[in-house]
Scaffold this motif. Sequence first.
Motif, PDB file in Angstrom:
ATOM      1  N   ASP A 187      -0.293  21.528  89.004  1.00 52.64           N
ATOM      2  CA  ASP A 187       0.853  20.836  89.598  1.00 52.64           C
ATOM      3  C   ASP A 187       2.142  21.204  88.878  1.00 52.64           C
ATOM      4  N   ALA A 188       2.060  21.306  87.556  1.00 51.37           N
ATOM      5  CA  ALA A 188       3.239  21.672  86.765  1.00 51.37           C
ATOM      6  C   ALA A 188       3.735  23.058  87.152  1.00 51.37           C
ATOM      7  N   ILE A 189       2.821  23.983  87.326  1.00 58.64           N
ATOM      8  CA  ILE A 189       3.201  25.342  87.715  1.00 58.64           C
ATOM      9  C   ILE A 189       3.926  25.319  89.057  1.00 58.64           C
ATOM     10  N   LEU A 190       3.381  24.592  90.020  1.00 54.08           N
ATOM     11  CA  LEU A 190       4.018  24.516  91.338  1.00 54.08           C
ATOM     12  C   LEU A 190       5.414  23.904  91.258  1.00 54.08           C
ATOM     13  N   SER A 191       5.568  22.832  90.488  1.00 56.80           N
ATOM     14  CA  SER A 191       6.873  22.178  90.365  1.00 56.80           C
ATOM     15  C   SER A 191       7.882  23.071  89.659  1.00 56.80           C
ATOM     16  N   LEU A 192       7.458  23.733  88.609  1.00 57.73           N
ATOM     17  CA  LEU A 192       8.369  24.609  87.866  1.00 57.73           C
ATOM     18  C   LEU A 192       8.755  25.833  88.689  1.00 57.73           C
ATOM     19  N   GLU A 193       7.814  26.341  89.484  1.00 59.27           N
ATOM     20  CA  GLU A 193       8.151  27.448  90.390  1.00 59.27           C
ATOM     21  C   GLU A 193       9.162  26.992  91.437  1.00 59.27           C
ATOM     22  N   LYS A 194       8.966  25.780  91.949  1.00 59.77           N
ATOM     23  CA  LYS A 194       9.887  25.239  92.953  1.00 59.77           C
ATOM     24  C   LYS A 194      11.282  25.077  92.355  1.00 59.77           C
ATOM     25  N   SER A 195      11.339  24.658  91.096  1.00 60.33           N
ATOM     26  CA  SER A 195      12.620  24.531  90.404  1.00 60.33           C
ATOM     27  C   SER A 195      13.346  25.877  90.375  1.00 60.33           C
ATOM     28  N   LEU A 196      12.619  26.939  90.070  1.00 56.90           N
ATOM     29  CA  LEU A 196      13.222  28.271  90.017  1.00 56.90           C
ATOM     30  C   LEU A 196      13.582  28.787  91.407  1.00 56.90           C
ATOM     31  N   ASP A 197      12.882  28.297  92.432  1.00 57.01           N
ATOM     32  CA  ASP A 197      13.255  28.663  93.802  1.00 57.01           C
ATOM     33  C   ASP A 197      14.642  28.111  94.144  1.00 57.01           C
ATOM     34  N   TYR A 198      14.939  26.915  93.655  1.00 60.49           N
ATOM     35  CA  TYR A 198      16.238  26.304  93.929  1.00 60.49           C
ATOM     36  C   TYR A 198      17.354  26.898  93.077  1.00 60.49           C
ATOM     37  N   LYS A 199      17.041  27.194  91.809  1.00 63.61           N
ATOM     38  CA  LYS A 199      18.061  27.763  90.935  1.00 63.61           C
ATOM     39  C   LYS A 199      17.387  28.502  89.783  1.00 63.61           C
ATOM     40  N   LEU A 200      17.731  29.785  89.622  1.00 59.84           N
ATOM     41  CA  LEU A 200      17.187  30.567  88.519  1.00 59.84           C
ATOM     42  C   LEU A 200      17.817  30.112  87.205  1.00 59.84           C
ATOM     43  N   SER A 201      16.980  29.860  86.224  1.00 59.18           N
ATOM     44  CA  SER A 201      17.464  29.503  84.894  1.00 59.18           C
ATOM     45  C   SER A 201      16.414  29.919  83.871  1.00 59.18           C
ATOM     46  N   ASP A 255      -1.140  17.151  81.249  1.00 58.42           N
ATOM     47  CA  ASP A 255      -2.206  18.135  81.472  1.00 58.42           C
ATOM     48  C   ASP A 255      -2.560  18.340  82.953  1.00 58.42           C
ATOM     49  N   ARG A 256      -1.552  18.264  83.820  1.00 59.34           N
ATOM     50  CA  ARG A 256      -1.725  18.605  85.237  1.00 59.34           C
ATOM     51  C   ARG A 256      -1.102  19.988  85.431  1.00 59.34           C
ATOM     52  N   ILE A 257      -1.787  20.964  84.897  1.00 66.21           N
ATOM     53  CA  ILE A 257      -1.237  22.304  84.749  1.00 66.21           C
ATOM     54  C   ILE A 257      -0.904  22.941  86.095  1.00 66.21           C
TER      55      ILE A 257
END
Length: 131
Positions: free
Chosen positions: A68-82, A64-66
């Motif tokens: 932070d989760a959004i930032l990490s998941l956005e960063k993941s998509l910055d590195y590779k779109l999936s 439930d660290r929403i």
Amino acid sequence: MFNFMKKKKNKESIVESKLTEEEIAELDMKLEKLITEVKEISDDNNETKAEMYEQIGLIQSEVDRIDDAILSLEKSLDYKLSIGDGYKKLMSLYNAKRAMAAKEGNDAGIDFYMDKMDEMRQIAKKVTLSR
């Protein structure tokens, strides 16, 4: 017998079941380890970084660290779109944030998260067309 009136449980709800303190502590340790590992990976290894940030974001959403989760998941998509689990979770988090903004009457928040969801749809198009 007649299940048509019963409400079905949705697996994609943000926090359906509460975690125990022990489970949260275990996930926190896993998070710390992943965050340390991702910092050690070279910047030219985009795929690995994308996967690790996705794992981090999924765990953060689980505890439930929403934001932070959004930032990490956005960063993941910055590195590779999936359009995998991280994509799906990010879309559901954006939708939940949009719903909260609507409940609060925050028109700017609604617009912001609607735009974010539109960006996600564009990612899905890009990924699908590139296959």
